[in-house]
Design an enzyme around this catalytic site. Structure first.
Site, mmCIF file in Angstrom:
data_model
loop_
_atom_site.group_PDB
_atom_site.id
_atom_site.type_symbol
_atom_site.label_atom_id
_atom_site.label_comp_id
_atom_site.label_asym_id
_atom_site.label_seq_id
_atom_site.Cartn_x
_atom_site.Cartn_y
_atom_site.Cartn_z
ATOM 1 N N GLU A 297 1.526 -0.571 9.930
ATOM 2 C CA GLU A 297 0.098 -0.951 9.879
ATOM 3 C C GLU A 297 -0.786 0.191 10.393
ATOM 4 N N LEU B 130 0.839 -1.197 0.000
ATOM 5 C CA LEU B 130 0.000 0.000 0.000
ATOM 6 C C LEU B 130 0.882 1.259 0.000
ATOM 7 N N ARG C 171 -12.145 10.141 15.360
ATOM 8 C CA ARG C 171 -13.292 10.311 14.464
ATOM 9 C C ARG C 171 -14.540 9.624 15.050
ATOM 10 N N ASN D 185 0.652 5.011 15.346
ATOM 11 C CA ASN D 185 -0.225 5.156 16.503
ATOM 12 C C ASN D 185 -0.906 6.532 16.527
ATOM 13 N N GLU D 186 -0.336 7.509 15.800
ATOM 14 C CA GLU D 186 -1.046 8.777 15.642
ATOM 15 C C GLU D 186 -2.287 8.558 14.755
HETATM 16 P P1 FAD Z 1 4.170 9.571 7.378
HETATM 17 O O1 FAD Z 1 2.797 9.248 6.942
HETATM 18 O O2 FAD Z 1 4.952 10.505 6.519
HETATM 19 O O3 FAD Z 1 4.115 10.136 8.849
HETATM 20 C C1 FAD Z 1 5.198 10.840 9.488
HETATM 21 C C2 FAD Z 1 4.742 11.204 10.902
HETATM 22 O O4 FAD Z 1 3.608 12.105 10.841
HETATM 23 C C3 FAD Z 1 4.263 9.985 11.712
HETATM 24 O O5 FAD Z 1 4.612 10.127 13.058
HETATM 25 C C4 FAD Z 1 2.765 10.053 11.558
HETATM 26 O O6 FAD Z 1 2.064 9.399 12.597
HETATM 27 C C5 FAD Z 1 2.530 11.555 11.571
HETATM 28 N N1 FAD Z 1 1.258 11.899 10.935
HETATM 29 C C6 FAD Z 1 0.957 11.802 9.614
HETATM 30 N N2 FAD Z 1 -0.313 12.211 9.403
HETATM 31 C C7 FAD Z 1 -0.819 12.554 10.599
HETATM 32 C C8 FAD Z 1 -2.085 13.059 11.048
HETATM 33 N N3 FAD Z 1 -3.098 13.262 10.200
HETATM 34 N N4 FAD Z 1 -2.249 13.308 12.349
HETATM 35 C C9 FAD Z 1 -1.233 13.099 13.237
HETATM 36 N N5 FAD Z 1 -0.021 12.632 12.881
HETATM 37 C C10 FAD Z 1 0.177 12.360 11.581
HETATM 38 N N6 FAD Z 1 3.697 -0.629 4.159
HETATM 39 C C11 FAD Z 1 3.069 -1.493 3.292
HETATM 40 O O7 FAD Z 1 2.220 -1.100 2.519
HETATM 41 N N7 FAD Z 1 3.377 -2.819 3.305
HETATM 42 C C12 FAD Z 1 4.297 -3.341 4.152
HETATM 43 O O8 FAD Z 1 4.545 -4.551 4.121
HETATM 44 C C13 FAD Z 1 4.976 -2.458 5.050
HETATM 45 N N8 FAD Z 1 5.942 -2.935 5.883
HETATM 46 C C14 FAD Z 1 6.692 -2.057 6.611
HETATM 47 C C15 FAD Z 1 7.806 -2.535 7.308
HETATM 48 C C16 FAD Z 1 8.632 -1.638 7.992
HETATM 49 C C17 FAD Z 1 9.845 -2.158 8.690
HETATM 50 C C18 FAD Z 1 8.303 -0.260 8.022
HETATM 51 C C19 FAD Z 1 9.159 0.716 8.757
HETATM 52 C C20 FAD Z 1 7.185 0.197 7.357
HETATM 53 C C21 FAD Z 1 6.375 -0.679 6.635
HETATM 54 N N9 FAD Z 1 5.291 -0.220 5.877
HETATM 55 C C22 FAD Z 1 4.630 -1.083 5.016
HETATM 56 C C23 FAD Z 1 4.994 1.203 5.810
HETATM 57 C C24 FAD Z 1 4.270 1.748 7.055
HETATM 58 O O9 FAD Z 1 2.944 1.335 7.051
HETATM 59 C C25 FAD Z 1 4.403 3.276 7.009
HETATM 60 O O10 FAD Z 1 5.749 3.584 7.317
HETATM 61 C C26 FAD Z 1 3.459 3.958 7.973
HETATM 62 O O11 FAD Z 1 2.120 3.768 7.574
HETATM 63 C C27 FAD Z 1 3.752 5.470 8.102
HETATM 64 O O12 FAD Z 1 3.886 6.063 6.856
HETATM 65 P P2 FAD Z 1 5.172 7.026 6.573
HETATM 66 O O13 FAD Z 1 6.358 6.253 6.954
HETATM 67 O O14 FAD Z 1 5.050 7.518 5.184
HETATM 68 O O15 FAD Z 1 5.014 8.227 7.593
HETATM 69 N N1 2MC Z 2 -11.914 -0.538 7.751
HETATM 70 C C1 2MC Z 2 -12.809 -0.565 6.750
HETATM 71 N N2 2MC Z 2 -13.004 0.475 5.935
HETATM 72 C C2 2MC Z 2 -12.263 1.579 6.152
HETATM 73 C C3 2MC Z 2 -11.304 1.666 7.169
HETATM 74 C C4 2MC Z 2 -11.132 0.540 7.989
HETATM 75 N N3 2MC Z 2 -10.215 0.539 8.973
HETATM 76 N N4 2MC Z 2 -10.702 2.884 7.118
HETATM 77 C C5 2MC Z 2 -11.285 3.551 6.103
HETATM 78 N N5 2MC Z 2 -12.218 2.750 5.510
HETATM 79 C C6 2MC Z 2 -13.085 3.091 4.387
HETATM 80 C C7 2MC Z 2 -14.037 4.198 4.747
HETATM 81 O O1 2MC Z 2 -15.202 3.675 5.357
HETATM 82 C C8 2MC Z 2 -14.311 4.810 3.417
HETATM 83 O O2 2MC Z 2 -15.237 3.977 2.733
HETATM 84 P P1 2MC Z 2 -16.324 4.569 1.691
HETATM 85 O O3 2MC Z 2 -15.549 4.855 0.443
HETATM 86 O O4 2MC Z 2 -17.277 3.442 1.544
HETATM 87 O O5 2MC Z 2 -16.898 5.780 2.317
HETATM 88 C C9 2MC Z 2 -12.975 4.709 2.705
HETATM 89 O O6 2MC Z 2 -12.299 3.628 3.342
HETATM 90 C C10 2MC Z 2 -12.140 5.963 2.815
HETATM 91 O O7 2MC Z 2 -11.934 6.216 4.199
HETATM 92 P P2 2MC Z 2 -11.756 7.676 4.783
HETATM 93 O O8 2MC Z 2 -12.755 8.596 4.153
HETATM 94 O O9 2MC Z 2 -11.744 7.553 6.271
HETATM 95 O O10 2MC Z 2 -10.297 8.021 4.222
HETATM 96 P P3 2MC Z 2 -9.224 9.088 4.743
HETATM 97 O O11 2MC Z 2 -8.294 9.296 3.623
HETATM 98 O O12 2MC Z 2 -9.897 10.259 5.363
HETATM 99 O O13 2MC Z 2 -8.494 8.350 5.992
HETATM 100 C C11 2MC Z 2 -7.056 6.658 6.978
HETATM 101 C C12 2MC Z 2 -8.096 7.042 5.929
HETATM 102 C C13 2MC Z 2 -6.178 7.776 7.454
HETATM 103 C C14 2MC Z 2 -7.793 6.084 8.167
HETATM 104 C C15 2MC Z 2 -6.249 5.602 6.204
HETATM 105 O O14 2MC Z 2 -5.588 6.209 5.118
HETATM 106 C C16 2MC Z 2 -5.233 4.880 7.053
HETATM 107 O O15 2MC Z 2 -5.601 3.954 7.787
HETATM 108 N N6 2MC Z 2 -3.934 5.276 6.933
HETATM 109 C C17 2MC Z 2 -2.852 4.515 7.493
HETATM 110 C C18 2MC Z 2 -2.214 3.667 6.399
HETATM 111 C C19 2MC Z 2 -1.761 2.359 6.911
HETATM 112 O O16 2MC Z 2 -2.315 1.815 7.862
HETATM 113 N N7 2MC Z 2 -0.765 1.778 6.277
HETATM 114 C C20 2MC Z 2 -0.275 0.499 6.633
HETATM 115 C C21 2MC Z 2 0.467 -0.110 5.461
HETATM 116 S S1 2MC Z 2 0.682 -1.861 5.646
HETATM 117 C C22 2MC Z 2 1.969 -2.089 6.771
HETATM 118 O O17 2MC Z 2 2.425 -1.179 7.384
HETATM 119 C C23 2MC Z 2 2.477 -3.456 6.947
HETATM 120 C C24 2MC Z 2 3.475 -3.699 7.748
HETATM 121 C C25 2MC Z 2 1.867 -4.568 6.182
#
Ligand code: FAD
Ligand code: 2MC
Length: 378
Positions: A361, A123, A373, A364-365
């Site tokens: 994933e 993603l 929300r 925590n922010e």
């Molecule tokens: P940013 O989004 O740029 O955020 C920077 C800082 O700003 C953070 O502290 C964040 O919390 C804060 N921030 C941003 N927006 C807000 C807001 N609206 N309000 C308050 N604070 C905010 N992704 C995948 O898709 N697949 C994977 O398999 C995967 N594996 C990973 C493995 C590792 C080891 C790591 C480090 C990351 C992995 N990720 C993966 C990506 C991970 O999900 C992202 O790093 C994470 O979601 C944060 O995105 P970013 O690093 O771009 O930080």
């Molecule tokens: N479960 C189900 N549906 C969800 C959802 C959830 N947790 N979060 C959002 N949606 C749906 C939401 O209901 C909406 O649906 P619809 O189009 O039917 O109205 C749609 O998704 C868009 O949601 P929002 O309007 O809330 O979207 P917005 O852009 O305002 O915020 C946010 C979304 C910030 C909650 C989302 O972008 C997010 O969770 N960001 C963090 C990204 C993330 O978790 N990345 C992890 C990458 S994977 C990884 O790190 C690994 C190690 C594998």
């Protein structure tokens, strides 16, 4: 819910035995050598850990989320990094099981549930992490195929896994312009960046996935165009629970080792375990883990029941569990004194592994954004 029946105990004990026998004895070496133990993952697959909440017609174990969080806690007692990779594999596999058509399920899931095939979830992009709905990787229809172009950042398992569930834009800006694709590793136009050098999670690789007009059959579109963001988020609800469970398992090991260490270590004429201040630390550590576990099981039950508040409960459990897990592990390091800082004691590795659970994933922010929300009704 808080007293496990015989079946539930057997499931957790199976995961614990696997962790004790195959993960714990090797965890430090894998971390040091940055080794991804594919052979051990295949053994996990043979125990049903590759498709924990996948339907059984394709080899899944068809268990509940409540069972899954107990399994991941036990696995993480042996190695949080490998337990977390198994969670990511299960998340991507669940997305295919839940949103795939029968042809897709039959083609991919038998190999994924057995872990003969390994999965990744893509993603995040270099410019887009938390604001995932702003992703810019494009998928353009070309006859019976899609051409995918863009870069996915931080992809767990990348370069060593076989199947990538990739979110890409097929339509207009925003969440509803995103689609999800099943992309095999050998797709022409797909390549990988270097293995990132990281603080922890060294037992699994993290690489960029680079897509340069990668040609993917239209038959690999998951669900319908425009549904990919919802698919990705629904996958993450369970992923967030499992990551919290991995924090609990790692922290529980750190706590258990701390009790054993303080029992042995003497200072000022007695065992450190007899020191009341340190006993209070241990009491707080145990209380934090019990509180996190209780919320985690509650959130898992909500996800199992498809409850209306499941999204925010998963976010609460992830935020609370990963913070509690890190704090407990860090405290365990402190209570080991200088030895906690040495690699051979294994505590600093747990601290390094658990630190990233507060970031990935959904940071925590962002978990607080999701919960807030639900509080303010936005
Ligand atoms: P940013 O989004 O740029 O955020 C920077 C800082 O700003 C953070 O502290 C964040 O919390 C804060 N921030 C941003 N927006 C807000 C807001 N609206 N309000 C308050 N604070 C905010 N992704 C995948 O898709 N697949 C994977 O398999 C995967 N594996 C990973 C493995 C590792 C080891 C790591 C480090 C990351 C992995 N990720 C993966 C990506 C991970 O999900 C992202 O790093 C994470 O979601 C944060 O995105 P970013 O690093 O771009 O930080
Ligand atoms: N479960 C189900 N549906 C969800 C959802 C959830 N947790 N979060 C959002 N949606 C749906 C939401 O209901 C909406 O649906 P619809 O189009 O039917 O109205 C749609 O998704 C868009 O949601 P929002 O309007 O809330 O979207 P917005 O852009 O305002 O915020 C946010 C979304 C910030 C909650 C989302 O972008 C997010 O969770 N960001 C963090 C990204 C993330 O978790 N990345 C992890 C990458 S994977 C990884 O790190 C690994 C190690 C594998």
């Amino acid at each position: 819910m808080f007293t496990l029946d015989e079946d539930e105990k057997a499931i957790a004990e199976t995961a614990r035995s696997f962790a004790d026998e195959l993960l714990a004895p090797n965890a430090l070496e894998w971390d040091e050598r940055k080794h991804f133990p594919v052979d051990v993952l295949r053994k996990a697959g043979s125990l049903g850990l590759g498709g924990i909440y996948i339907r059984d017609d394709v080899g899944g174990s068809a268990l509940r989320r409540l069972d899954a969080v107990r399994i991941f806690e036990q696995l993480a007692t042996g190695c949080p990094a490998i337990a977390a990779y198994i969670s990511i594999h299960n998340m991507a596999t669940w997305m295919i099981d839940t949103y795939g058509d029968e042809a897709q399920r039959n083609r991919w899931l038998p190999g994924l549930t057995s872990m003969d095939l390994l999965a990744s979830y893509a993603l995040t992009e270099p410019g887009v992490g938390s604001d995932a709905a702003a992703l810019s990787t494009r998928a353009v229809r070309d006859g019976d195929d899609y051409l995918l172009t863009g870069v996915k950042q931080f992809i767990s398992g990348a370069g060593s896994t076989d199947v990538y569930v990739i979110m890409a834009r097929t339509g207009h800006p925003g969440a509803r312009g995103i689609s999800a694709f099943i992309v095999p590793a050998d797709t022409p136009g797909l390549s990988f960046g270097a293995n990132e050098r990281k603080m922890g999670w060294n037992a699994q690789p993290t690489r960029q996935v680079v897509l340069d007009n990668a040609r993917v059959p239209a038959a690999n579109l998951l669900g319908v165009e425009g549904n990919g963001f919802r698919i990705a988020m629904n996958g993450l609800n369970g992923g967030r629970l499992n990551i919290a469970a991995c924090s609990l398992g790692g922290a529980q090991t750190a706590l258990d080792r701390t009790v054993a260490y303080l029992n042995e270590r003497k200072a000022f004429g007695s065992r450190l375990l007899d020191n009341t201040a340190l006993q209070f630390d241990l009491a707080d550590m145990r209380t934090s883990l019990e509180a996190a576990r209780t919320l985690l099981w509650r959130a898992a039950a909500a996800l199992d029941a498809d409850a209306p508040d499941k999204v925010e409960l998963c976010a609460m459990a992830k935020r609370f569990g990963t913070d509690a897990g890190f704090e407990v592990a860090n405290k365990a390091l402190q209570l080991h004194g200088g030895y906690g800082y040495l690699a051979e004691y294994g505590i600093e590795k747990i601290v390094r592994d658990l630190r990233v659970h507060q970031i990935l994933e959904g940071t925590n922010e962002i978990m607080r954004v999701v919960v807030a929300r639900s509080v303010v009704g936005a």
